[in-house]
Write a protein that holds these residues in place. Structure first.
Motif, PDB file in Angstrom:
ATOM      1  N   SER A 346       0.843  -1.209   0.000  1.00 27.80           N
ATOM      2  CA  SER A 346       0.000   0.000   0.000  1.00 27.80           C
ATOM      3  C   SER A 346       0.871   1.250   0.000  1.00 27.80           C
ATOM      4  N   ARG A 347       1.846   1.266  -0.880  1.00 29.23           N
ATOM      5  CA  ARG A 347       2.860   2.302  -0.883  1.00 29.23           C
ATOM      6  C   ARG A 347       2.537   3.418  -1.878  1.00 29.23           C
ATOM      7  N   ASP A 348       2.263   4.610  -1.357  1.00 27.41           N
ATOM      8  CA  ASP A 348       2.107   5.838  -2.151  1.00 27.41           C
ATOM      9  C   ASP A 348       1.126   5.682  -3.302  1.00 27.41           C
ATOM     10  N   MET A 349      -0.009   5.053  -3.003  1.00 25.55           N
ATOM     11  CA  MET A 349      -1.116   4.990  -3.954  1.00 25.55           C
ATOM     12  C   MET A 349      -2.254   5.826  -3.373  1.00 25.55           C
ATOM     13  N   PHE A 350      -2.761   6.741  -4.177  1.00 31.37           N
ATOM     14  CA  PHE A 350      -3.727   7.709  -3.681  1.00 31.37           C
ATOM     15  C   PHE A 350      -4.940   7.766  -4.596  1.00 31.37           C
ATOM     16  N   VAL A 351      -6.029   8.327  -4.044  1.00 30.16           N
ATOM     17  CA  VAL A 351      -7.220   8.619  -4.832  1.00 30.16           C
ATOM     18  C   VAL A 351      -7.484  10.115  -4.737  1.00 30.16           C
ATOM     19  N   PHE A 352      -7.509  10.770  -5.901  1.00 29.67           N
ATOM     20  CA  PHE A 352      -7.835  12.193  -5.982  1.00 29.67           C
ATOM     21  C   PHE A 352      -9.293  12.323  -6.446  1.00 29.67           C
ATOM     22  N   TYR A 353      -9.880  13.508  -6.207  1.00 26.83           N
ATOM     23  CA  TYR A 353     -11.302  13.697  -6.533  1.00 26.83           C
ATOM     24  C   TYR A 353     -11.500  15.005  -7.299  1.00 26.83           C
ATOM     25  N   GLN A 354     -12.247  14.890  -8.428  1.00 26.16           N
ATOM     26  CA  GLN A 354     -12.563  16.073  -9.220  1.00 26.16           C
ATOM     27  C   GLN A 354     -14.079  16.314  -9.174  1.00 26.16           C
ATOM     28  N   PRO A 355     -14.499  17.559  -8.904  1.00 24.59           N
ATOM     29  CA  PRO A 355     -15.925  17.824  -8.733  1.00 24.59           C
ATOM     30  C   PRO A 355     -16.724  17.763 -10.036  1.00 24.59           C
ATOM     31  N   ILE A 356     -17.969  17.361  -9.896  1.00 26.38           N
ATOM     32  CA  ILE A 356     -18.964  17.391 -10.969  1.00 26.38           C
ATOM     33  C   ILE A 356     -20.090  18.293 -10.469  1.00 26.38           C
ATOM     34  N   VAL A 357     -20.405  19.341 -11.260  1.00 27.44           N
ATOM     35  CA  VAL A 357     -21.364  20.343 -10.775  1.00 27.44           C
ATOM     36  C   VAL A 357     -22.663  20.289 -11.566  1.00 27.44           C
ATOM     37  N   ASP A 358     -23.724  20.728 -10.885  1.00 26.69           N
ATOM     38  CA  ASP A 358     -25.027  20.906 -11.524  1.00 26.69           C
ATOM     39  C   ASP A 358     -24.990  22.236 -12.272  1.00 26.69           C
ATOM     40  N   LEU A 359     -25.223  22.225 -13.573  1.00 28.08           N
ATOM     41  CA  LEU A 359     -25.103  23.444 -14.372  1.00 28.08           C
ATOM     42  C   LEU A 359     -26.176  24.478 -14.032  1.00 28.08           C
ATOM     43  N   THR A 360     -27.259  24.053 -13.455  1.00 27.37           N
ATOM     44  CA  THR A 360     -28.313  24.997 -13.097  1.00 27.37           C
ATOM     45  C   THR A 360     -28.014  25.695 -11.783  1.00 27.37           C
ATOM     46  N   SER A 361     -27.641  24.894 -10.763  1.00 29.47           N
ATOM     47  CA  SER A 361     -27.422  25.480  -9.427  1.00 29.47           C
ATOM     48  C   SER A 361     -25.965  25.831  -9.162  1.00 29.47           C
ATOM     49  N   ASP A 556     -26.872  23.720 -24.704  1.00 31.43           N
ATOM     50  CA  ASP A 556     -27.148  22.505 -25.473  1.00 31.43           C
ATOM     51  C   ASP A 556     -28.075  21.548 -24.734  1.00 31.43           C
ATOM     52  N   GLY A 557     -28.165  21.701 -23.401  1.00 30.62           N
ATOM     53  CA  GLY A 557     -29.060  20.848 -22.627  1.00 30.62           C
ATOM     54  C   GLY A 557     -28.372  19.873 -21.703  1.00 30.62           C
ATOM     55  N   CYS A 558     -27.044  19.999 -21.516  1.00 31.87           N
ATOM     56  CA  CYS A 558     -26.335  19.099 -20.589  1.00 31.87           C
ATOM     57  C   CYS A 558     -26.790  19.364 -19.156  1.00 31.87           C
ATOM     58  N   THR A 559     -26.825  18.307 -18.341  1.00 32.23           N
ATOM     59  CA  THR A 559     -27.278  18.408 -16.953  1.00 32.23           C
ATOM     60  C   THR A 559     -26.155  18.817 -16.024  1.00 32.23           C
ATOM     61  N   TYR A 560     -25.015  18.157 -16.186  1.00 29.86           N
ATOM     62  CA  TYR A 560     -23.869  18.397 -15.310  1.00 29.86           C
ATOM     63  C   TYR A 560     -22.628  18.687 -16.155  1.00 29.86           C
ATOM     64  N   ALA A 561     -21.590  19.176 -15.465  1.00 31.03           N
ATOM     65  CA  ALA A 561     -20.321  19.434 -16.143  1.00 31.03           C
ATOM     66  C   ALA A 561     -19.165  19.127 -15.204  1.00 31.03           C
ATOM     67  N   GLN A 562     -18.013  18.804 -15.810  1.00 34.44           N
ATOM     68  CA  GLN A 562     -16.811  18.450 -15.067  1.00 34.44           C
ATOM     69  C   GLN A 562     -15.617  18.985 -15.832  1.00 34.44           C
ATOM     70  N   GLY A 563     -14.649  19.550 -15.129  1.00 31.35           N
ATOM     71  CA  GLY A 563     -13.472  20.075 -15.814  1.00 31.35           C
ATOM     72  C   GLY A 563     -12.722  21.053 -14.943  1.00 31.35           C
ATOM     73  N   TYR A 564     -11.592  21.556 -15.455  1.00 27.83           N
ATOM     74  CA  TYR A 564     -10.732  22.441 -14.668  1.00 27.83           C
ATOM     75  C   TYR A 564     -11.427  23.746 -14.287  1.00 27.83           C
ATOM     76  N   LEU A 565     -12.473  24.146 -15.029  1.00 29.36           N
ATOM     77  CA  LEU A 565     -13.200  25.361 -14.656  1.00 29.36           C
ATOM     78  C   LEU A 565     -13.799  25.240 -13.264  1.00 29.36           C
ATOM     79  N   PHE A 566     -14.165  24.056 -12.881  1.00 28.23           N
ATOM     80  CA  PHE A 566     -14.819  23.833 -11.585  1.00 28.23           C
ATOM     81  C   PHE A 566     -13.865  23.294 -10.524  1.00 28.23           C
ATOM     82  N   GLY A 567     -12.710  22.830 -10.945  1.00 24.74           N
ATOM     83  CA  GLY A 567     -11.748  22.332  -9.977  1.00 24.74           C
ATOM     84  C   GLY A 567     -10.895  21.207 -10.531  1.00 24.74           C
ATOM     85  N   ARG A 568      -9.637  21.230 -10.118  1.00 22.96           N
ATOM     86  CA  ARG A 568      -8.722  20.154 -10.506  1.00 22.96           C
ATOM     87  C   ARG A 568      -8.855  19.001  -9.508  1.00 22.96           C
TER      88      ARG A 568
END
Length: 588
Positions: A346-361, A556-568
């Motif tokens: 279990s040596r230096d293995m990690f889990v990172f998390y990138q946010p997924i946002v609701d485009l409306t709220s 275009d009608g997408c529900t959610y979005a994910q990317g560097y605009l919302f967080g790395r």
């Protein structure tokens, strides 16, 4: 004719010559009748020929029984063979007659084909006192069944049962022989070893069953056989969808032309018995002897490396071995050992998390779990480098289990109640183990199932077949959400959306980012978003990096979005201390 009268008649014929010299009979320790009884009890056929005419002067009881089995193949009746020339057993008797007439002929053996039957024949000369030549004596038996059995055993040992091509054992024997003979011939050109692996065959087996896969392999063998049916080309099936070719005394140009013809032969789709069409391809790895090795094991290894390079390069192509391929394989092997060691400790293995946002709220509704690995000797190793190694090394179960347990444990501690999305390997889906791993991760963390979403690619659906759908349904029954990742790339098909009721469709980030300058990419995003609206499936636009991209995918009608605009991607709080240490070390 009765047997007794036949035996009496044969005695007279057989021993009229033997009694030519007065006193010969007195030298024999047994009577004629005793000798005849002995010969008739021998289980092997015995036949005597007149030394001058080669006519049959005697045959024993075993001969009569054998000849009765094949009487329909003889031009005369069995009981009428006495006095008949032995030529009746030969289609072209001239050569055999010359041998039999030669008194100095040494004993020899031969096999005679009489129609479908095979006779095993041993010929020797009988001499009396003072070197008197009494003519040839034949001992023989009917060996058709034995020969057919031997041929069957030989075919089992040397030929592939399904395709009729040479098998791996025959291929290895041939390769050893060719390399040995080439090494002793200074004038011989290079010998080429070609590995051929079918692209897309596993999907046929998994989707349509092994019977259909066998039909395809038979078709492939016919295609390859037609291309390789020439002098100096040896074709074999090594197993599965792997074939191999040995080309003797050939130039690089000639081998390249053959490889090109093989690849071109699979340009057109294969029509399955179901009526469906399936497009296959062929990847080829090539190694030459003596340039790339004179030992079969080394040549095989290097042809295999070239094949791997052809697969990695996009498939449906041929590659000749290059020294850097060997270094790449060694590096991959070292990476596998490092990865195994990392899992064990279990040596230096990690889990990172990138946010997924609701485009409306604008609220974070979920976070995608992303695997990260640091090695002290190599630094941060990209997922694109180690995940394929994990899949090939059979470490996918460990990788998915690690990420699922970490993600569920971390998500259970999030104060905003966001769900967590975990992308599982395509090779994990359909093996029957994934539902159990997910259940254990949920139980160990206490995370409600509805806060976990499992992301799968279309590749998983294609390679996993019905078993993949059963795994996904088992997860759905637990309450876990199911997302279709990277939709729009690869083998995208609306049939996959019909095969399973997905909760989300993730639109590949390349379309979102290229939509700024390419109208076709923008149109694809728009079409997929509207498809989600129609099917009542949420859509997630990946790779959003600018405000303009966000605005466009929302329109275009997408529900959610994910990317560097919302967080790395960010690590879990519990890993910050160790990551600070790593960052500090990397700065020095």
């Amino acid at each position: 004719m009765k047997t007794e009268s036949l035996a009496s008649q044969q005695q007279g014929c057989a021993f009229s010559a033997l009694s030519g010299q007065e006193g010969y009979v007195q030298t024999v320790a047994m009577s004629h009748s005793q000798l005849m009884r002995m010969l008739d009890q021998i289980p092997v056929g015995v036949m005597l020929l007149d030394p001058k005419t080669l006519c049959i002067s005697y045959y024993n009881e075993a001969s009569r029984k054998i000849l009765e089995q094949i009487s329909d193949l003889l031009p005369v009746a069995v009981d009428s063979l006495l006095g008949v020339n032995v030529d009746v057993f030969h289609k072209a008797p001239a050569e055999q007659r010359t041998l039999l007439m030669d008194a100095a002929m040494p004993p020899h053996r031969a096999r005679i084909h009489l129609g479908p039957e095979i006779l095993d024949l041993s010929v020797s000369r009988v001499f009396g006192p003072n070197g008197v030549d009494y003519g040839p004596m034949l001992t023989w038996s009917l060996v058709t069944a034995q020969v057919r059995a031997e041929e069957h055993v030989f075919r089992l040992a040397n030929y592939d049962i399904l395709t009729g091509l040479h098998n791996r054992a025959a291929f290895m024997e041939k390769l050893e022989s060719v390399l040995e003979s080439a090494g002793s011939d200074e004038k011989s050109l290079e010998t080429a070893m070609m590995f051929i692996d079918l692209d897309g065959f596993k999907i046929v087996n998994d989707t349509y069953g092994h019977a259909t896969g066998d039909l395809m392999l038979t078709h492939v063998a016919e295609v390859l056989g037609a291309l390789c049916r020439k002098a100096g080309v040896f074709l074999a099936r090594l197993g599965g969808d792997e074939f191999a070719v040995i080309v003797q005394n050939a130039s690089i140009e000639q081998v390249g032309l053959l490889a090109g013809r093989i690849i071109d032969a699979f340009e057109y789709p294969f029509v399955l018995p179901t009526g469906h069409q399936h497009q296959m391809g062929a990847s080829i790895g090539i190694a030459f002897s003596p340039e790339h090795g004179t030992q079969s094991s080394l040549l095989l290894s290097r042809a295999d490396m070239a094949l791997y390079a052809a697969k990695a390069g996009g498939k449906n192509m041929a590659r000749i071995f290059l020294p850097q391929m060997e270094e790449s394989v060694l590096m991959r092997s070292r990476l596998e050992r490092m990865l195994r060691d990392a899992f064990v400790h279990s040596r230096d293995m990690f889990v990172f998390y990138q946010p997924i946002v609701d485009l409306t709220s604008g609220q974070v509704v979920s976070r995608e779990a992303l695997m990260r690995w640091y090695d002290a000797s190599r630094g941060w190793i990209p997922p694109k480098d180690f995940i394929p190694v994990a899949e090939e090394a059979g470490l996918v179960y460990d990788l998915d289990s690690f990420v699922l347990h970490a993600a569920c444990r971390d998500a259970a501690a999030w104060s905003d109640g966001a769900s967590v999305a975990v992308n599982v390997s395509a090779s994990s889906v359909g093996q029957g183990r994934l539902p159990g791993v997910v259940a254990m991760a949920l139980a160990a963390s206490g995370l409600p199932a509805e806060r976990l979403s499992v992301e799968v690619t279309e590749t998983a659906l294609m390679s996993g077949g019905n078993e993949a759908l059963r795994d996904l349904q088992a997860l759905r029954d637990m309450g876990v959400g199911i997302s279709l990742d990277d939709f729009g790339t690869g083998f995208s098909s609306l049939a996959h959306l019909r095969a399973f009721p997905f909760d989300r469709i993730k639109i590949d980030g390349s379309f979102v980012q290229d939509g700024d300058r390419r109208s076709d990419c923008a149109a694809i995003v728009r079409a997929l978003a509207q498809l989600g609206v129609t099917l009542r499936v949420a859509t997630v636009a990946e790779g959003v990096e600018t405000v303009q991209q966000r605005q466009r995918v929302q329109e275009d009608g997408c529900t959610y979005a994910q990317g560097y605009l919302f967080g790395r991607p960010e690590p879990a709080l519990r890993d910050l201390s160790r990551l600070n240490e790593i960052n500090g070390q990397s700065l020095h």
